[in-house]
Enzyme design. Sequence first.
Site, PDB file in Angstrom:
ATOM      1  N   LYS A   1      49.229  67.701  69.889  1.00 15.27           N
ATOM      2  CA  LYS A   1      48.374  68.169  68.789  1.00 15.27           C
ATOM      3  C   LYS A   1      48.408  69.700  68.680  1.00 15.27           C
ATOM      4  CE  LYS A   1      47.372  63.794  68.856  1.00 15.27           C
ATOM      5  NZ  LYS A   1      48.284  62.857  68.305  1.00 15.27           N
TER       6      LYS A   1
ATOM      7  N   TYR B   1      39.497  58.216  71.769  1.00 15.08           N
ATOM      8  CA  TYR B   1      40.805  57.806  71.250  1.00 15.08           C
ATOM      9  C   TYR B   1      41.081  56.345  71.652  1.00 15.08           C
ATOM     10  CZ  TYR B   1      45.829  57.858  70.391  1.00 15.08           C
ATOM     11  OH  TYR B   1      47.084  57.563  69.942  1.00 15.08           O
TER      12      TYR B   1
ATOM     13  N   ARG C   1      61.210  65.750  88.345  1.00 17.81           N
ATOM     14  CA  ARG C   1      59.964  64.956  88.312  1.00 17.81           C
ATOM     15  C   ARG C   1      58.879  65.601  89.177  1.00 17.81           C
ATOM     16  NH1 ARG C   1      59.067  60.896  91.611  1.00 17.81           N
ATOM     17  NH2 ARG C   1      61.221  60.205  91.738  1.00 17.81           N
TER      18      ARG C   1
ATOM     19  N   ASP D   1      38.358  65.376  77.447  1.00 18.51           N
ATOM     20  CA  ASP D   1      39.534  65.453  76.578  1.00 18.51           C
ATOM     21  C   ASP D   1      39.223  66.529  75.534  1.00 18.51           C
ATOM     22  OD1 ASP D   1      41.419  65.137  74.542  1.00 18.51           O
ATOM     23  OD2 ASP D   1      41.619  62.980  74.863  1.00 18.51           O
TER      24      ASP D   1
HETATM   25  N1  PLP Z   1      43.417  62.227  73.117  1.00 21.52           N
HETATM   26  C1  PLP Z   1      43.129  62.396  71.812  1.00 21.52           C
HETATM   27  C2  PLP Z   1      41.809  62.979  71.439  1.00 21.52           C
HETATM   28  C3  PLP Z   1      44.046  62.047  70.830  1.00 21.52           C
HETATM   29  O1  PLP Z   1      43.743  62.206  69.546  1.00 21.52           O
HETATM   30  C4  PLP Z   1      45.298  61.483  71.240  1.00 21.52           C
HETATM   31  C5  PLP Z   1      46.282  61.078  70.229  1.00 21.52           C
HETATM   32  O2  PLP Z   1      46.029  61.065  69.053  1.00 21.52           O
HETATM   33  C6  PLP Z   1      45.537  61.312  72.598  1.00 21.52           C
HETATM   34  C7  PLP Z   1      44.591  61.698  73.519  1.00 21.52           C
HETATM   35  C8  PLP Z   1      46.833  60.710  73.080  1.00 21.52           C
HETATM   36  O3  PLP Z   1      47.861  61.644  72.923  1.00 21.52           O
HETATM   37  P1  PLP Z   1      49.429  61.240  72.785  1.00 21.52           P
HETATM   38  O4  PLP Z   1      49.584  60.612  71.442  1.00 21.52           O
HETATM   39  O5  PLP Z   1      50.119  62.543  72.946  1.00 21.52           O
HETATM   40  O6  PLP Z   1      49.728  60.274  73.875  1.00 21.52           O
END
Ligand code: PLP
Length: 407
Positions: A208, A111, A58, A183
Amino acid sequence: MNYKELTPQSMCIHAGASVNESRAVVQPIYQTSAFRFDSTGHGAALFAGRQEGYIYTRMGNPTIRGMEDAVAALEKGKFALGCASGMAAVNTVFAAELSAGDHVVCSQVVYGPTLTLLNTVYKRFGITIDFVNTSDTDQVIGALKPKTRLVYIETPGNPTIELSDIKKIAAAAHEKGAVLAVDNTFLSPWFQNPLTLGADIVLHSLTKFINGHADVIGGIVVVKDDDTYSRYRSVLNQTGGVIDPFNAFLVYRGIKTLGIRMEKHAENGMAIARFLEAHPQIAWVRYPGLKSHPQYDLGQTQHSGPGGVMAFELKGGFEAGETLLNSVKLCTLAVSLGGVETLIQHPASMTHASLEKEQRLAARVTDGLIRLSVGIEFHGDLIADLTQALDRVSGYIGAVPKGKNIL
Ligand code: PLP
């Protein structure tokens, strides 16, 4: 060899390799929860930070560290923190930055769970939030307050592919003593490096493009300096949302082909965006590679390629969206993005279906909006699939949303 001096293509193959002390060509999976101490003195030195080494997974693990170093190098940051999911990465940023009484400015187009996390959990802890259209920098400037600690943007934004001006927003945030977190999931470090444009923190859903094979859930936060790193590492250690060694191994393997995958996603993306733009069933297409994107010029200054995700509006609205999705054969009906296979989703009937129509429209998710994550198949096969599916929606033309483009 200092891999930070390599070109991005070679970095994808070699970055982080210095963490591998075995003679294996590929970083081994250290599938262990804890690491053995030579003596009590050794354990004490590790805990006190007088000696480098691993204690407990961890807190750190060589497989995870190799992957973290690779992403940090590709993002032109100093350190990275591998998290259990993209949302664990988002939460690490909020938990590390925010205290009761702080104010956040966040993209309206973001998101969904990120918005909900702020609006539910962090609001309970006395954080105030303004969601603004960050593709209009003046709205960000107008929302900044003396108590603003964090400006949080997603660019391109999910799912409408709106862009926000990283350089200008970073400057505005810094003037008020706030930090900017970006992000960068949609473009990956291959096409965009927000830290070089003034952002303080970058995060990704590793799920992704960075992993790229739709078989891992993971996230990562990248920072620029030692102090921020220790603060964030301590929060992640305490909250516990770390990635596990096996998933880190898979992501590390995915990174080796990040460059060639991203170039192919973009090549296919351009071909498909042009096809859709010329199709009579489509009202508009939003893709950073098209000159018709309202922020095409901004995009040219802050990213080096358009990525693989686009949004388009069907003239036939909600029913046309459902029919299109029920008619595709090669494109897969699923909500994720960034994998080698093409995924398609209809936000109004899927990811945003739980929202009231008014809320949905405020997030600019219209009835006929489709999000397409273009994979690396042969683009002709994808166009053939979309052509046959669009032939089936021809009956719905009539409900054309007003204006060519909703931005
Ligand atoms: N940020 C974006 C732009 C996303 O599209 C997503 C998920 O689709 C996330 C964060 C969250 O990622 P996770 O599904 O790996 O928790």
